[in-house]
Design a protein around this motif. Structure first.
Motif, PDB file in Angstrom:
ATOM      1  N   TYR A  50       0.935  -6.567  -7.074  1.00 23.83           N
ATOM      2  CA  TYR A  50       0.825  -5.136  -7.356  1.00 23.83           C
ATOM      3  C   TYR A  50      -0.389  -4.840  -8.223  1.00 23.83           C
ATOM      4  N   GLY A  51      -0.701  -5.758  -9.145  1.00 22.27           N
ATOM      5  CA  GLY A  51      -1.899  -5.600  -9.966  1.00 22.27           C
ATOM      6  C   GLY A  51      -3.155  -5.600  -9.115  1.00 22.27           C
ATOM      7  N   LEU A  52      -3.244  -6.535  -8.163  1.00 20.01           N
ATOM      8  CA  LEU A  52      -4.405  -6.602  -7.255  1.00 20.01           C
ATOM      9  C   LEU A  52      -4.507  -5.337  -6.402  1.00 20.01           C
ATOM     10  N   LYS A  72       0.843  -1.214   0.000  1.00 17.18           N
ATOM     11  CA  LYS A  72       0.000   0.000   0.000  1.00 17.18           C
ATOM     12  C   LYS A  72       0.869   1.253   0.000  1.00 17.18           C
ATOM     13  N   LYS A  73       1.959   1.204   0.763  1.00 18.47           N
ATOM     14  CA  LYS A  73       2.896   2.336   0.804  1.00 18.47           C
ATOM     15  C   LYS A  73       3.415   2.633  -0.600  1.00 18.47           C
ATOM     16  N   GLN A  74       3.860   1.586  -1.315  1.00 15.48           N
ATOM     17  CA  GLN A  74       4.416   1.772  -2.658  1.00 15.48           C
ATOM     18  C   GLN A  74       3.357   2.285  -3.639  1.00 15.48           C
ATOM     19  N   GLU A 102      -5.896  -2.450  -8.109  1.00 18.04           N
ATOM     20  CA  GLU A 102      -7.340  -2.590  -8.329  1.00 18.04           C
ATOM     21  C   GLU A 102      -8.124  -2.387  -7.028  1.00 18.04           C
ATOM     22  N   GLY A 103      -7.385  -2.203  -5.921  1.00 17.48           N
ATOM     23  CA  GLY A 103      -8.032  -1.971  -4.632  1.00 17.48           C
ATOM     24  C   GLY A 103      -8.464  -3.233  -3.915  1.00 17.48           C
ATOM     25  N   ILE A 104      -7.931  -4.389  -4.320  1.00 20.67           N
ATOM     26  CA  ILE A 104      -8.284  -5.669  -3.686  1.00 20.67           C
ATOM     27  C   ILE A 104      -7.446  -5.858  -2.419  1.00 20.67           C
TER      28      ILE A 104
END
Length: 604
Positions: free
Chosen positions: A476-478, A245-247, A481-483
């Protein structure tokens, strides 16, 4: 009554000759503590530079020169604290000193954050004008030009200062991960086939039990290891989710198209090169590795091929031990092709205690090389008297030789090349060691054993770390997408990556799906894929050295001395290969296939 074997020592019980000599960094902890006081005073001196960088080239030179001197002090002090903590993370003094230095470093980063902000605020063309006016700014040119390229992603000076002051908090996920793994996790001992009690730890599982020739012992150790991992999965998932989340948050704040674009920028490679590296190996290596797994199952007579069987020795009755003294002789002999200067560096490493070999409670797992500017490199490894350790040590000495030459020939700001290149010098030494051993024997069993060591290198870089890179890419893809990245989600992603790669040949169990908990590299940006990039490059360059001899060696040594003065593609082109094309990747995959073919034939 059954004896207990392999009881782990505390750091104070370890023989000094098995430890590294930190006196070469600081004569004592008191001298190190005094250095922190000096560093703090030097940080305070930067107030006089603030607001002056627009006044002329001399002001910029004075500020950058002072920053260079401070960096040299910080690197040495940081390395000392970090090596102490790595050698024994359970020692409260080491923990306190590490925290003390971390706070000081964060303060320094915050105080010095104005430098980048002020340079970026200069009018268009000012930096170029300064470079023309002041010849002594020339060594800073590369960093200044690269800094200007990031201008579009910089925030206001005030925001940059706030972010810099939160540096310690930004590093918290990694610190929590390390503490959980090294200080808090306790594993249930197991009993081997002879009834002896064997301790289990992160270090012992990854360096010993996973490679055990005894299926029962190996699987018991795996069960013990996994049962403890399961207890911490939610804590570790929350820790890793915070890192991701930080990244993602920072990449959005800085207006990057994606978190991967942000993390790849310092590597100086394109998204296409990154994706090529993962896609080609993930898809094209899989059939070769499935053949390898099927061969292993058949030769070892396993009822089923479990994930924990993948690193089992294929030829368990032919597993000669190697002492550290023997390993040093073999490594030095294999590297003679690189010439007397290079071999001399490695000789010093063995003679002057650059290496920490001990196995003790609280010691960091795995192996690494730390190469502080103004001092010699340091290598951490848990030595187990096996040939795999010999290859690991050759690998770490590849880093040591690289940075010894780079530190000697470049100023501190020009020492480090892109991370994309970092693993090429280390895996080069593994390639040369393997070639040397194969050239020295016609014995069928010995050749098979050496092929297995080389396959161990490719497994580490092209399988373990490559699958981690594919996992990172999906995570990172997930996240974008906010998952939510829960333990369940992370385990499902890991399980899917492993299942797609191994197909029906390996049973991907619950423990396999928890391998996301084992890798500290996830807290270091996009690090895992660089292992395969480095090995792809070193596979090709080692071949050039065998074919061309001295001209290829000279180009390679030039590249090592160049440090960070060239971008990775330029470095590798100078060495003789073009990594912007898929050809070197495909050739490396084909080479792995040829090793597996030789292995299959040796069992016919």
């Amino acid at each position: 009554m059954k004896k207990t074997v392999g009881k782990r020592l505390t750091r104070s019980e370890v023989s000094e000759e098995l430890t590294w000599n930190l006196v070469d960094l600081f004569p004592s902890e008191q001298v190190w503590a005094a250095e922190l006081y000096v560093i703090e005073k030097e940080i305070a001196q930067f107030a006089k530079f603030k607001g002056t960088l627009h006044t002329g080239s001399k002001a910029l030179l004075d500020c950058l020169s002072a920053q260079e001197q401070l960096s040299m002090r910080i690197i040495k002090a940081w390395t000392y604290a970090d090596l102490k903590q790595s050698a024994d993370g359970t020692d409260p003094v080491n923990q306190a000193n590490s925290a003390k230095f971390s706070a000081l470093r964060t303060k320094g980063i915050a105080v010095l954050s104005f430098i980048h902000s002020e340079i970026l605020a200069l009018k268009e063309g000012t930096v170029e004008k300064y470079l023309r006016e002041e010849p002594d700014l020339e060594p800073f040119r590369k960093n200044l030009v690269e800094l200007l390229e990031t201008k579009k992603h910089k925030l206001s000076p005030e925001t940059e200062e706030v972010l810099a002051s939160l540096g310690e908090l930004q590093g918290a996920p990694y610190q929590i991960y390390q503490m959980t793994k090294l200080a808090d996790m306790e594993f249930t001992p197991i009993h081997d086939s002879e009834g002896n009690e064997q301790p289990v730890s992160f270090a012992l599982f990854e360096s010993k039990h996973e490679f055990s020739p005894d299926t029962d012992t190996r699987r018991k150790a795996y069960d013990s290891f996994v049962s403890t991992l399961k207890q911490y999965r939610n804590t570790m998932a929350a820790t890793y989710a915070t890192e991701v989340k930080k990244q993602v948050t920072i990449s959005r704040l800085r207006k990057y198209e994606s978190v991967e674009q942000m993390l790849l920028e310092p590597h100086q490679v394109t998204l296409e090169m990154y994706n090529n590296q993962i896609d080609i190996i993930y898809k094209e290596l899989a059939p070769h590795m499935r053949r390898f797994a099927q061969l292993k199952k058949k030769v070892l007579g396993l009822d089923e091929m479990l994930f924990c069987d993948l690193k089992a020795p294929l030829d368990p009755d032919f597993n000669p031990t190697i002492t550290i003294k023997e390993a040093s002789e073999v490594i030095l002999e294999s590297l003679k092709v690189l010439g007397p200067e290079y071999v001399g560096i490695i000789e010093r490493g063995f003679k002057e205690r650059w290496i920490d070999l001990a196995d003790n409670v609280g010691k960091s797992t795995g192996a690494f090389c730390s190469s502080p500017y103004g001092a010699h490199p340091y290598i951490l490894i848990t030595w187990q008297d096996n040939m795999r350790g010999c290859f690991t040590l050759a690998h770490e000495f590849g880093h040591a030789g690289h940075f010894y030459l780079s530190n000697k020939n470049q100023r501190i700001m020009n020492v480090r090349p892109s991370m994309y290149f970092i693993e090429a010098p280390s895996t080069m030494n593994e390639m040369l060691l393997g070639h040397h051993l194969l050239a020295g024997t016609e014995d069928k069993q010995m050749r098979r054993w050496v092929v297995l060591q080389l396959l161990g290198t490719y497994y580490h870089n092209f399988v373990t770390h490559l699958l981690e890179a594919e996992y990172q890419r999906r995570v990172y893809g997930l996240a974008e997408e906010g998952i939510a990245l829960t333990a369940k989600t992370l385990s499902e992603v890991t399980g899917a990556v492993l299942s797609e790669f191994w197909g029906e040949t390996v049973e991907i169990d619950e423990g396999a799906s928890l391998t996301w908990m084992r890798q500290p590299h996830y807290y270091m940006g996009l690090y895992p894929y660089t292992y395969s990039a480095g090995l792809t490059a070193s596979t090709a360059i080692a071949q050039l050295i065998l074919e061309e001899g001295q001209p290829a060696v000279e180009r390679w040594l030039d590249v090592l001395r160049a440090g960070g003065t060239m971008k990775p593609l330029e470095l590798l082109k100078h060495a003789g290969i073009d990594m912007s094309r898929p050809d070197p990747i495909r050739k490396a995959v084909e080479y792995v296939g040829s090793l597996i073919e030789e292995l299959e034939q040796s069992y016919q």
